[in-house]
Write an enzyme that holds these catalytic residues in place. Structure first.
Site, PDB file in Angstrom:
ATOM      1  CB  SER A 273      -0.896   0.004   1.236  1.00 33.22           C
ATOM      2  OG  SER A 273      -0.096   0.281   2.377  1.00 33.22           O
ATOM      3  CE  LYS A 274      -0.098   8.535  -0.509  1.00 35.61           C
ATOM      4  NZ  LYS A 274       1.207   8.900   0.038  1.00 35.61           N
ATOM      5  NE  ARG A 275      -2.417   3.307   5.515  1.00 33.55           N
ATOM      6  CZ  ARG A 275      -3.082   2.181   5.752  1.00 33.55           C
ATOM      7  NH1 ARG A 275      -2.730   1.403   6.767  1.00 33.55           N
ATOM      8  NH2 ARG A 275      -4.087   1.823   4.994  1.00 33.55           N
TER       9      ARG A 275
ATOM     10  CG  ASP B 154       3.455   7.528   2.524  1.00 28.30           C
ATOM     11  OD1 ASP B 154       4.078   7.747   1.462  1.00 28.30           O
ATOM     12  OD2 ASP B 154       2.250   7.781   2.681  1.00 28.30           O
TER      13      ASP B 154
END
Ligand code: GLU
Length: 506
Positions: free
Chosen positions: A262-264, A267
């Site tokens: 995921s994008k998380r 990050d």
């Protein structure tokens, strides 16, 4: 239009930036179709107006242009099967909805959101299907006249696809083999909405694949649950004979732990999950991209190609031509592929080494300009050649090469302690004299003369050269000393030596 020509499509919904998993899906479509001399089509699936995000389509097109994956047909280039944006194909779909209604394979439903909600509260695990459709307000329970009059009065309705219960639906997947699903688990999916006069994904996707003569649907595993419905819709139309072959690709998994990337994760662990930088038009949030993070497009493609496919030998670094040559859906794995971003960096490092210095120099120049440095191409290329083995990203070249362009403004304390001996100032004064006398300042010539001098004086090569490096670079790093001094030139070399003698205090 040859009947057997392979035709594949990448069919993103423009609901935001393209995820790196989507890039891999597109890449596998590309490799597969190019291997078979086929076409690669971009189709924008924008029938869900609620989820439409402005800029997303342009972003998708720019991403592929950066990556160098070229479409043969698409909204930006046209083609014989257009339009390639589903929102421009409204009229086409209506006809196919009517065909399914006529064949009794679909029906009209008037249930309001409130009525549906009430049913959900009343029946545990409610779904709209053969067991419940008889209790709802639809063209199966209402008379023809009632249906007609409701429509005439302007009531909104949807069209649902009628799933026959308790049938085995077989999906022949080129990666997963035969997947059999009992139709009773499926619900009667909405395929059309009167409110916006648009089909939903399921219908538009199938009608377009049929009309665009798509031969293979290669897409992410998340679409596998929709495949039995899709097969049923093909059958209802009587299109079994030209139904595309399916191949559902394994998920891209988090680098650590379980679950989908995921994008998380990006990050948290500091890597991009989008090909290009993306600015959210609503929140203004900016997410970095592979391009902006300094990845080379070929390295990204090579890295992604091996996340879920292997060529059956131990080749890792492969030019596009080799990837196309060796690609096969049979060699795609069923199980998820861990997203190993360290490996991504490794690929980038390898590609930087393989690329001609001139190409890397071009990419490095903007970073130099940022520092106010305008340098000759030939100089930048030479410097790149000397230090690129130490970097994984173009931007890291500055850290490795700044001293070619600017004199150090301080001297690393640890190196001073270790490398600047009591004799060093005096030895450097002598070295200046030796260098001053050299006419041909090529690395080779300097080395011969300086080494000769060190030997004749009985000095330690290590002691002299370490102090020399500290004076020129400011710390104990960098490529071969005389390669550096050849590039910065005699005058600058001597200037830096003088400054070091004056400034370095133990
Ligand atoms: N529009 C779907 C998506 O966003 C396409 C799925 C498919 O390839 O059938 O991924």
């Amino acid at each position: 239009m040859s009947a057997n020509k392979v035709r594949v499509r990448f069919a993103p919904s423009p609901t935001g930036p393209l995820h790196i998993g989507g890039v891999r899906t597109a890449l596998y479509n590309y490799l597969f179709t190019k291997k078979h001399g086929g076409d690669f089509i971009l189709r924008i699936e924008d029938t869900d107006s609620n989820r439409f995000v402005p800029g997303a389509e342009d972003y998708i097109i720019e991403s592929f242009s950066w990556l160098g994956l070229t479409f043969d047909e698409g909204p930006h280039i046209g083609g014989n099967y257009g339009p390639y944006r589903q929102s421009e194909r409204k009229d086409i779909y209506k006809k196919y909805v009517d065909i399914l209604l006529e064949k009794n394979a679909a029906y009209i439903a008037f249930d309001t959101p409130e009525e549906l909600e009430a049913k959900r509260n009343e029946i545990p695990n409610y779904q709209y299907d053969a067991s419940t459709r008889g209790q709802m307000r639809n063209s199966l329970t209402l008379s023809k006249e009632e249906v007609k009059s409701l429509i005439e009065q302007g009531h909104q309705y949807v069209v649902r696809f009628k799933i026959e219960p308790d049938k085995d639906i077989v999906v022949n997947d080129l990666i997963r083999g035969e997947v059999v699903i009992n139709s009773s688990v499926l619900d009667d999916k909405v395929i059309y909405k009167s409110a916006d006069q648009l089909p939903t994904y399921h219908l538009a996707n199938i009608v377009d694949d049929h009309l665009m003569e798509i031969t293979h649907v290669i897409r992410g595993e998340e679409w596998l649950p929709s495949a039995p419905l899709h097969v049923s819709i093909y059958k209802a139309f009587g299109w079994e004979d030209t139904m595309p072959r399916f191949a559902h690709l394994p998920l891209l998994l988090k680098p650590e732990g379980n679950g989908k990337l995921s994008k998380r994760d990006g990050d948290r662990l500091g890597f991009p999950v989008f090909p290009l930088e993306w600015k959210d038009p609503k929140t203004g949030d900016v997410s970095t991209g592979y391009r902006e993070s300094g990845y080379l497009p070929d390295a990204v493609l090579n890295f992604l190609a091996l996340l879920g496919w292997n060529p059956g030998n131990d080749h890792e670094i492969m030019p596009m031509s080799e990837m196309i040559e060796s690609f096969s859906l049979e060699r795609c794995s069923k199980s998820g592929a861990k997203f190993d971003y360290e490996k991504g960096k490794w690929f980038n490092h390898q590609y930087i080494q393989m690329k001609p210095n001139s190409e890397i120099a071009e990419l490095f120049k903007p970073y130099l300009l940022e520092k106010g440095i305008k340098a000759e191409n030939s100089l930048v290329e030479k410097v790149v050649g000397l230090v690129k083995e130490r970097v994984s990203f173009v931007r890291e070249l500055w850290e490795q090469a700044s001293f070619f362009f600017v004199a150090p403004d301080n001297y690393d304390e640890k190196s001073v302690k270790k490398r600047w001996k009591d004799d060093s100032p005096q030895q450097m004064v002598e070295l200046i004299e030796v260098l001053n006398g050299i006419k041909d300042f090529s690395a080779h010539n300097q080395e011969q003369i300086v080494m000769g001098w060190i030997q004749s004086k009985g000095y330690s090569v290590g002691v002299v050269m370490n102090a020399f490096r500290l004076a020129i670079v400011g710390e104990s790093k960098g490529p071969h000393m005389f390669d550096i001094t050849e590039i910065i030139g005699k005058e600058e070399t001597i200037r830096r030596l003088n400054r070091a003698i004056a400034d370095i205090k133990k």
